[in-house]
Design an enzyme around this catalytic site. Sequence first.
Site, PDB file in Angstrom:
ATOM      1  N   ASP A   1     -59.586 -20.546   0.883  1.00  0.00           N
ATOM      2  CA  ASP A   1     -59.483 -20.855   2.253  1.00  0.00           C
ATOM      3  C   ASP A   1     -60.590 -19.790   2.920  1.00  0.00           C
ATOM      4  O   ASP A   1     -60.883 -19.971   4.134  1.00  0.00           O
ATOM      5  CB  ASP A   1     -58.141 -20.049   2.848  1.00  0.00           C
ATOM      6  CG  ASP A   1     -57.120 -21.024   3.228  1.00  0.00           C
ATOM      7  OD1 ASP A   1     -57.298 -21.977   3.806  1.00  0.00           O
ATOM      8  OD2 ASP A   1     -55.961 -20.675   2.891  1.00  0.00           O
TER       9      ASP A   1
ATOM     10  N   LYS B   1     -52.412 -31.972   2.161  1.00  0.00           N
ATOM     11  CA  LYS B   1     -53.083 -31.451   1.203  1.00  0.00           C
ATOM     12  C   LYS B   1     -53.030 -31.993  -0.232  1.00  0.00           C
ATOM     13  O   LYS B   1     -54.103 -32.297  -0.921  1.00  0.00           O
ATOM     14  CB  LYS B   1     -53.040 -29.751   0.989  1.00  0.00           C
ATOM     15  CG  LYS B   1     -53.958 -29.048   2.253  1.00  0.00           C
ATOM     16  CD  LYS B   1     -53.523 -27.679   2.554  1.00  0.00           C
ATOM     17  CE  LYS B   1     -54.108 -27.241   3.800  1.00  0.00           C
ATOM     18  NZ  LYS B   1     -53.428 -25.927   4.175  1.00  0.00           N
TER      19      LYS B   1
ATOM     20  N   GLN C   1     -50.015 -21.015   2.435  1.00  0.00           N
ATOM     21  CA  GLN C   1     -50.009 -21.667   3.695  1.00  0.00           C
ATOM     22  C   GLN C   1     -49.224 -20.526   4.741  1.00  0.00           C
ATOM     23  O   GLN C   1     -48.472 -19.921   4.676  1.00  0.00           O
ATOM     24  CB  GLN C   1     -49.034 -22.972   3.704  1.00  0.00           C
ATOM     25  CG  GLN C   1     -49.136 -23.800   4.955  1.00  0.00           C
ATOM     26  CD  GLN C   1     -50.543 -24.281   5.121  1.00  0.00           C
ATOM     27  OE1 GLN C   1     -51.024 -24.610   4.394  1.00  0.00           O
ATOM     28  NE2 GLN C   1     -50.701 -24.695   6.501  1.00  0.00           N
TER      29      GLN C   1
HETATM   30  N1  GUN Z   1     -52.324 -22.534   8.619  1.00  0.00           N
HETATM   31  C1  GUN Z   1     -52.952 -23.105   9.772  1.00  0.00           C
HETATM   32  N2  GUN Z   1     -54.258 -23.553   9.189  1.00  0.00           N
HETATM   33  C2  GUN Z   1     -54.202 -22.836   7.998  1.00  0.00           C
HETATM   34  C3  GUN Z   1     -55.343 -22.675   7.129  1.00  0.00           C
HETATM   35  O1  GUN Z   1     -56.498 -23.264   7.254  1.00  0.00           O
HETATM   36  N3  GUN Z   1     -55.083 -22.279   5.854  1.00  0.00           N
HETATM   37  C4  GUN Z   1     -53.894 -21.667   5.686  1.00  0.00           C
HETATM   38  N4  GUN Z   1     -53.670 -21.110   4.548  1.00  0.00           N
HETATM   39  N5  GUN Z   1     -52.762 -21.717   6.433  1.00  0.00           N
HETATM   40  C5  GUN Z   1     -53.152 -22.468   7.756  1.00  0.00           C
END
Ligand code: GUN
Length: 296
Positions: free
Chosen positions: A121, A54, A98
Amino acid sequence: MTAQLIDGKTIAGQIREEVRKEAERLFQEKQVRVKLTVILVGSNPASQVYVKNKRIACEKTNILSEIIQMEESVTEARLLDQLKTLNEDGSVHGILVQLPLPSHIDENKVILSISPCKDVDGFHPVNVGNLLIGRPFFKPCTPAGIVELLRRYHLSPAGKNVVIIGRSNIVGKPLAALLMQKGDFADATVTVCHSRTKGLEEHALRADILIAAIGSAGFVKGNMIREGAVVIDVGMNRIPDPSTPSGSRLCGDVAYEEALNKASWITPVPGGVGPMTIAMLLKNTLLAAGIGFSRP
Ligand code: GUN
């Protein structure tokens, strides 16, 4: 039939370029530097890789990124306090925690503590609710990425039987909501299957578009795919493979070689849905910067 590839890596690159230009325009015209803050708790190796990817994607697209690393033992109160600070910080447009979080922290409480206006998200109940009533704003990134892939390959789901295998809050449920709503690249007849579904194969065989999001390597076999179906593989399973330098490789939820002979179109793993998730996160961050604090 040999399936044609849906190239998520290339489409994600195109979207990144669109985001980069728009982020630059926001800076030139409004002096706004788009910023995403990611909170990473603990040292889950997969989460570390996702967060690093990211950060790199932000760097490539004129988006500032800040990663707040917290110890595995951090208290829930401390994390919620950090979120309050970020919610109030006008220079931060998008906030992402996350997942998964350590078991002593209540994930739902954390998601509820992110301002819905910064919830890139799309996990906050306000954003989930808006999605369900047909006025989506921040769409969850993986489902939005899948719809965008269909759009850019002109594979309209309108009136089609879409079967989703998996009912997670991150993929299955929001994807069903997106595809069943009225509108462009939606209007599908959606079936959601899961671990307790009876006759899953029969459901799958009725799919014009089959979407596998169950987190089980090679779960969807060739005999579960209708001749000519579009197959979207959301799986990201790491399986042992002694022939690779790392001793492991990524594998989707679909038995890929078998599916190639049945499907008309298919997303590979890696290089299909995965890159789209980050591309849509960047788009949501841009959206957050554009709206300031007025919506949802
Ligand atoms: N962990 C796995 N996929 C995701 C996601 O799309 N967003 C977040 N915040 N954590 C994750």
